[in-house]
Scaffold this active site. Structure first.
Site, mmCIF file in Angstrom:
data_model
loop_
_atom_site.group_PDB
_atom_site.id
_atom_site.type_symbol
_atom_site.label_atom_id
_atom_site.label_comp_id
_atom_site.label_asym_id
_atom_site.label_seq_id
_atom_site.Cartn_x
_atom_site.Cartn_y
_atom_site.Cartn_z
ATOM 1 C CD GLU A 61 -1.872 -2.383 1.419
ATOM 2 O OE1 GLU A 61 -0.713 -2.674 1.799
ATOM 3 O OE2 GLU A 61 -2.786 -3.224 1.359
ATOM 4 C CG HIS A 130 -9.576 -6.492 8.514
ATOM 5 N ND1 HIS A 130 -8.418 -6.823 9.168
ATOM 6 C CD2 HIS A 130 -9.473 -7.070 7.278
ATOM 7 C CE1 HIS A 130 -7.664 -7.577 8.373
ATOM 8 N NE2 HIS A 130 -8.281 -7.731 7.231
HETATM 9 C C1 LIG Z 1 -1.927 -4.552 4.572
HETATM 10 C C2 LIG Z 1 -2.989 -5.436 4.029
HETATM 11 N N1 LIG Z 1 -3.322 -5.317 2.734
HETATM 12 C C3 LIG Z 1 -4.272 -6.110 2.200
HETATM 13 C C4 LIG Z 1 -4.926 -7.041 2.973
HETATM 14 C C5 LIG Z 1 -6.021 -7.923 2.357
HETATM 15 N N2 LIG Z 1 -5.515 -9.268 2.167
HETATM 16 C C6 LIG Z 1 -5.669 -10.199 3.120
HETATM 17 S S1 LIG Z 1 -4.914 -11.617 2.729
HETATM 18 C C7 LIG Z 1 -4.367 -11.018 1.253
HETATM 19 C C8 LIG Z 1 -3.570 -11.912 0.351
HETATM 20 C C9 LIG Z 1 -2.322 -12.384 0.995
HETATM 21 O O1 LIG Z 1 -1.728 -13.417 0.259
HETATM 22 P P1 LIG Z 1 -0.510 -14.270 0.803
HETATM 23 O O2 LIG Z 1 0.431 -13.387 1.538
HETATM 24 O O3 LIG Z 1 0.051 -15.022 -0.342
HETATM 25 O O4 LIG Z 1 -1.126 -15.265 1.881
HETATM 26 P P2 LIG Z 1 -2.165 -16.441 1.671
HETATM 27 O O5 LIG Z 1 -3.515 -15.820 1.768
HETATM 28 O O6 LIG Z 1 -1.902 -17.052 0.366
HETATM 29 O O7 LIG Z 1 -1.936 -17.366 2.811
HETATM 30 C C10 LIG Z 1 -4.794 -9.718 1.076
HETATM 31 C C11 LIG Z 1 -4.526 -8.891 -0.113
HETATM 32 C C12 LIG Z 1 -4.561 -7.114 4.342
HETATM 33 N N3 LIG Z 1 -5.172 -7.947 5.176
HETATM 34 N N4 LIG Z 1 -3.587 -6.320 4.823
#
Ligand SMILES: Cc1ncc(C[n+]2csc(CCOP(=O)(O)OP(=O)(O)O)c2C)c(N)n1
Ligand SMILES: Cc1ncc(C[n+]2csc(CCOP(=O)(O)OP(=O)(O)O)c2C)c(N)n1
Ligand SMILES: [Mg+2]
Ligand SMILES: [Mg+2]
Lengths: 328, 358, 328, 358
Positions: A61, A130
């Site tokens: 972000e 959140h």
């Molecule tokens: C700072 C932030 N940005 C966006 C999100 C929304 N979000 C939650 S999980 C995620 C994807 C994360 O993917 P990854 O790190 O590969 O973990 P996985 O879900 O595959 O275990 C996003 C974009 C968040 N929770 N926090």
């Protein structure tokens, strides 16, 4: 002629029209393109406008928002989605320094025509990190503008104004409103833009002013029905719509008429838009107040997850009615 | 996800695996199965509307939490992101408190205040359960700092996703870990996707994500997550490096999730092909592969394996019953657990207004 | 018996005493050790306590603050310096989520006994990004505590209470106070700790309440002198000292006595501690107010650099006097 | 700072240097001298109490700004941190507006609102002057994004310090730069210290800081900053890569500052030895070395060099006079330049309350 649209569709229509109007408008954010948006606000836009105008970003972000700010200095007009507004916490420096202060520090040589948008609210069981409600937080930074629509028409009209504004505008949506519906003017009848800084008196009354923004407006309207029906109390319901600029005249006018005010605000109790509005009212309508100004805010703790009590932590019609009855 | 076709070594013979008793090996299988059964039950009741918010399932990734956490001793601590149920169960939290948390009940591990993303058990060295992507990575560093400060021989395991590597806080953590020589092992659970975005669309990298460690002069390794023996063998090396030399490591474990990003992910089958998912289930499932392995080793039979599976399913079903029958938090509960001092009604809590409700 | 110390020395003495009292107390931050602190608050502590207790960090606020939070969960008690509090913007997530919410999200299993401290103020010509005044911002997050001392004795007493508190305490200093002096009790006479949540009536009066915190308290005291001498107006000057917990009783008591209030706050006008205090006063002392509550805040723009006008942007005695005269 | 003893190549013959006219070479010298004279004057009046806040001097590092910015064409943009005077003068801002800004006068480039850390000249493609460490690095990315979006062949030069590399925002920027193929050149001005902290005490790295680029599959290089020809030769390659291939580069230019972190840095001679400082002044000063070089090349004489120096000192003195005689901003000026819409008194500015002063 108007059509019934959901809040989500109304924002999307606004984005789509602005994409068509100005080739410098670019939509950026996590999952906004190929995935169609985590909350589907941008659904179909990537298919229609392609990779250049609708851009998926990594989960960075600070990086991508700063990038949008930098690009805006060169004339690009990024409309950036925070998947949740709560994620402002990892991009705060870009949001409150680079976006808000660069114009000032350069003596007016630069402006930053960005829009930041996304859901900002409690009530969808996603817990403390959140569910931040940051409208007052950002409105406290001179250089920023903040607006929070409550209806589909307002959402469309305001997002279009936000995109055309030459200052940074932070636009906060409520996930729980995305599926709500309302009348929105037909584009065939002309460009539908609602200026920032104009409140909307969504219900007329004489006994007390309920002043709110975002989803709290709907609660205030529901409470006003109950108060009228069960207690014979007639409420003005003023929807601020825009937090900064703020329609102070409309606030004062309503309170001068009703002499009483309850402010409804999803913020926690220390601060929030409502503390500011309270101060403004007592400063500017001191002699008109027949009772202390009261507020209905989110119960002062981090947001609880449990769906069984979450609604009770938030402002809701019952809590508003109870609060009104203490002073009316 | 990337190494599926790399030449496969046999890690059964590595000392840390050889040193396990037959029971311990079977227990690894049992743990993985329990995780999966728990989540299958959760999925069912999520779909039935019994929970709110998000439910991020770990199904397909079980070898990572179970393999790595099986290596932990009393001074090893761990912390992860929102995909946190497997870690919770593996450290010894029971299904009841976990399921009740999902149901938002006051018997939940976080009293219904945290939900699916926020399980914690400090008494079991488990520090959550965190919802902001990569926000837990400096905390994991802090656990390592605390261990070293107190002179304890232990390490901190800090998990994150492949999408989380591009958050600034993680990079700051890597530099500090290496600079301060802190006993932390960062484990990228690389399931190939961050929500609907493939690893290639979110990260620029040379050979693999873990290689970024080189920029900080830090050790790294890549692990095939479908083989729990490999997970243990390679993670053990990193943990020993942390415990004995106070040196951090960045590990990347290739794995896969079968379901969507969360259960609410309507696109789960759009950004990847059904064939891709099926291939993983058929050829890389860590539970299926380990089951075969243990049967070959003569430690399990089809029947005993099925019995383990059945017991886990029963345990999960019982936890659902427990959760259903548990009381919800009250409105008064909303206002507790904000401040330690007010919760304990200390002298400090008597002074000044702490809570602001009109 | 008390000695005269500077504000800076008083904080240092408090830190030093707590380092001696509790081996888990660690001081961390950029340049706090070998350099002796950018503003010399930690001068001599590294020489005395060594590498383990006084730790220099890289310029990675999110990283080292998050590290401190994590370590605090294991019982370490980090006292972390932000070289300027304004740099909270790059560590905001750690400050408002991990520090403030982990206790709640874990149902009370965890607590985070950290102290964040450093300078937070306008007035030293460092421009918009370095002059944020974040006490109201952080006080709006339940789970956090905030205090802002105005005198050397208060600074020492409060920093010691902050370090002993089992919740996260954000302690905000003012660079322009570091060199000011005041009486501080001698350590030989016993442990000198001032609890959080207790305001201090720094001057007694009868006509109006001046309510302030931090450096604004000194301005309020100066204004009170002028008001008494030149206008015969007698002022209560209440120093809040602690913003959260807040000494609401002291505020209400003062206003019930004087029936008028001017709030002085270095925040910008939208929000700030003063908007909250204003709301609290009108809610709880409505019938006692003889005039609207007024505020003296920083002129609502990003902080200007120019030393020629910077003091005019901030609250100062002249502006306070002028404001008081509008309602007294 | 690290490469002082590396084998030294002669970059005078590289095409980008060979293509310069004699006048252009002398102009490089002139620019470096002007920067130094400007800052020496600023130092004098800072010490006389004519300015407030911080004054971060660039003295010793002049070859970096002058060498790199001399390569810029009409579509190349640049942005830096708070040590920003050299970049400002090099892009063509005049000494008057810069000195007046330091004095906090309304004739300053930022009308006295920005001060020493915040010089800007968008009309000269110069985007500041930023005070939050590494906060400018995503903005530099954005300039590159804007160029590519508009289809312009140009690049963004984004400067940062050796201490700034450990901020998260910078790492996020590197990943996005490589992933999106953006025409940005990041330039680490490695003067060996972040305030009182040596590079070794703030960063963990393998060979050098720039090597971290490898983790993002990005090109990098290290440059000896005492030789302006080398600065130009190597930076040119990176800029061409950006302009022609839309590929980012991470450059690290070894350099040195003679004064403290800012003039207020009372410790300037404590965290480094006087010998170290003296060695740089004697053996690595980019101005002294280039002066010798140009004299050897027959493009300067001792006299013509001295004349350039004298002219620059006179220009600086005149700028001080201009600044002293200029008016200060008024109280009313505090409230302008906050919003574009209110500054231009547009219809939008008429609606709602924008400013909140009781
Ligand atoms: C700072 C932030 N940005 C966006 C999100 C929304 N979000 C939650 S999980 C995620 C994807 C994360 O993917 P990854 O790190 O590969 O973990 P996985 O879900 O595959 O275990 C996003 C974009 C968040 N929770 N926090
Ligand atoms: C986020 C943030 N943290 C801390 C500071 C205070 N600070 C300003 S400059 C500086 C040192 C930076 O060193 P370096 O990046 O090497 O640049 P140099 O000063 O050597 O040019 C510090 C710590 C700041 N401005 N911003
Ligand atoms: Mg992933
Ligand atoms: Mg440096």
């Amino acid at each position: 002629m108007s059509r019934t649209l959901t809040f989500r569709e109304a924002i999307r229509e606004g984005l789509d029209e602005e994409l068509a109007r100005d080739p410098n408008v670019v939509i950026m954010g996590e999952e906004v393109a190929q995935y169609n948006g985590a909350y589907k606000v941008t659904e179909g836009l990537w298919a229609k406008w392609g990779d250049k105008r609708i851009v998926d970003t990594p989960i960075s972000e600070a990086g991508f928002i700063g990038m949008g700010i930098g690009a805006s200095m060169l004339g690009v007009r990024p409309v950036m989605e925070l998947m949740f507004w709560s994620f402002h916490s990892v991009a705060f420096d870009q949001l409150v320094n680079n976006a808000a202060c660069v114009r000032y520090m350069s003596g007016g040589l630069i402006n930053v025509p960005i829009v930041m948008r996304g859901p900002a609210n409690g009530g969808n069981n996603v817990g403390a990190t959140h569910c931040h409600v940051p409208e007052a937080l950002f409105a406290s930074f001179p250089g920023l503008k903040v607006c929070v629509p409550a209806t589909p028409a307002d959402a469309k009209g305001l997002i279009k104004a936000a995109i055309r504004d030459n200052d940074p505008v932070y636009f906060m949506e409520n996930v729980l409103l995305y599926g709500t519906t309302g009348e929105v003017p037909d584009p065939a009848e002309g460009d539908f833009v609602i200026p920032l800084g104009l409140a909307d008196l969504k219900r007329q009354g004489s006994d007390i002013s309920l002043i709110a923004h975002g989803r709290s407006v709907l609660h205030a309207l529901a409470a006003a029905e109950t108060l009228q029906a069960e207690h014979g109390i007639s409420c003005d319901v003023l929807d601020l719509r825009s937090i900064r600029p703020l329609d102070q005249d409309a606030i004062i006018k309503s309170v001068m008429k009703t002499n009483r005010a309850v402010l409804i605000d999803e913020s926690k109790g220390f601060g929030g838009v409502s503390a500011m509005v309270s101060h403004i009212i007592q400063e500017n309508a001191f002699d008109y107040l027949d009772a202390p100004i009261k507020r209905v805010t989110t119960i002062d703790a981090p947001a609880i997850y449990s769906p069984h009590v979450e609604n009770e932590q938030l402002p809701n019609p019952r809590r508003i009615v109870e609060k009104v009855l203490t002073i009316a | 996800m990337t190494s599926a076709s790399a030449p496969h070594l046999d890690f059964a013979g590595s000392p840390i695996n050889q040193s396990m008793t037959p029971d311990q090996k079977v227990e690894l299988f049992n743990q993985m199965v329990r995780v999966r059964r728990f989540e299958q039950a959760a999925l069912k009741y999520y779909n039935a509307g019994k929970m709110g918010g998000f439910l991020h399932l770990y199904i397909g990734q079980e070898s990572v939490a179970v393999g790595t956490l099986s290596l932990c001793g009393p001074n090893d601590h761990n912390i992860t992101a929102y995909r946190c149920h497997a870690h919770a169960l593996t450290v010894g939290m029971n299904m009841n408190e976990c399921m009740a948390e999902l149901f938002g009940k006051s018997t939940g591990c976080s009293k219904g205040k945290g939900g699916s993303m926020h399980f914690f058990a400090p008494d079991k060295n488990y520090w959550g359960g965190h919802g902001i992507v990569a926000g837990q990575t400096p905390l994991g560093l802090g656990l390592a700092y605390g261990l070293k400060y107190k002179g304890l021989e232990g390490c901190s395991l800090c998990y994150l996703g492949d999408g989380a590597v591009n958050q600034g806080a993680f990079h700051e953590s890597l530099n500090i870990a290496a600079l301060f020589e802190l006993p932390v092992v960062y484990i990228i659970e690389n399931n190939g996707y961050s929500m609907g975005t493939s690893q290639k669309r979110s990260s620029s990298f040379r050979g693999c994500l873990a290689q970024r460690a080189e920029g900080y002069d830090m050790e790294w390794d890549v692990i095939n997550g479908s083989d729990i023996y490999e997970v243990r063998a390679k993670t053990h090396i990193a943990m020993e490096r942390a415990r004995k030399e106070h040196k951090p490591t960045l590990l990347e474990i290739d794995t896969y999730r079968y379901y969507g990003h969360s259960v609410a992910d309507a696109n789960a089958k759009k950004y990847r092909t059904p064939e891709e998912i099926e291939n993983y289930k058929q050829n890389h499932d860590p539970i299926t592969l380990f089951r075969k392995r243990l049967i070959n080793e003569g430690l399990l039979t089809e029947e005993s394996a099925d019995a383990i599976s059945k017991a886990a399913a029963d345990e999960a079903a019982a936890s659902v019953k427990f959760a259903e029958e548990s009381p919800a938090p009250t409105i008064a509960d909303i206002s507790t657990d904000v401040y330690w001092e007010t919760d304990h009604n200390t002298p400090a809590a008597q002074i000044g207004r702490h809570f602001f409700n009109d």
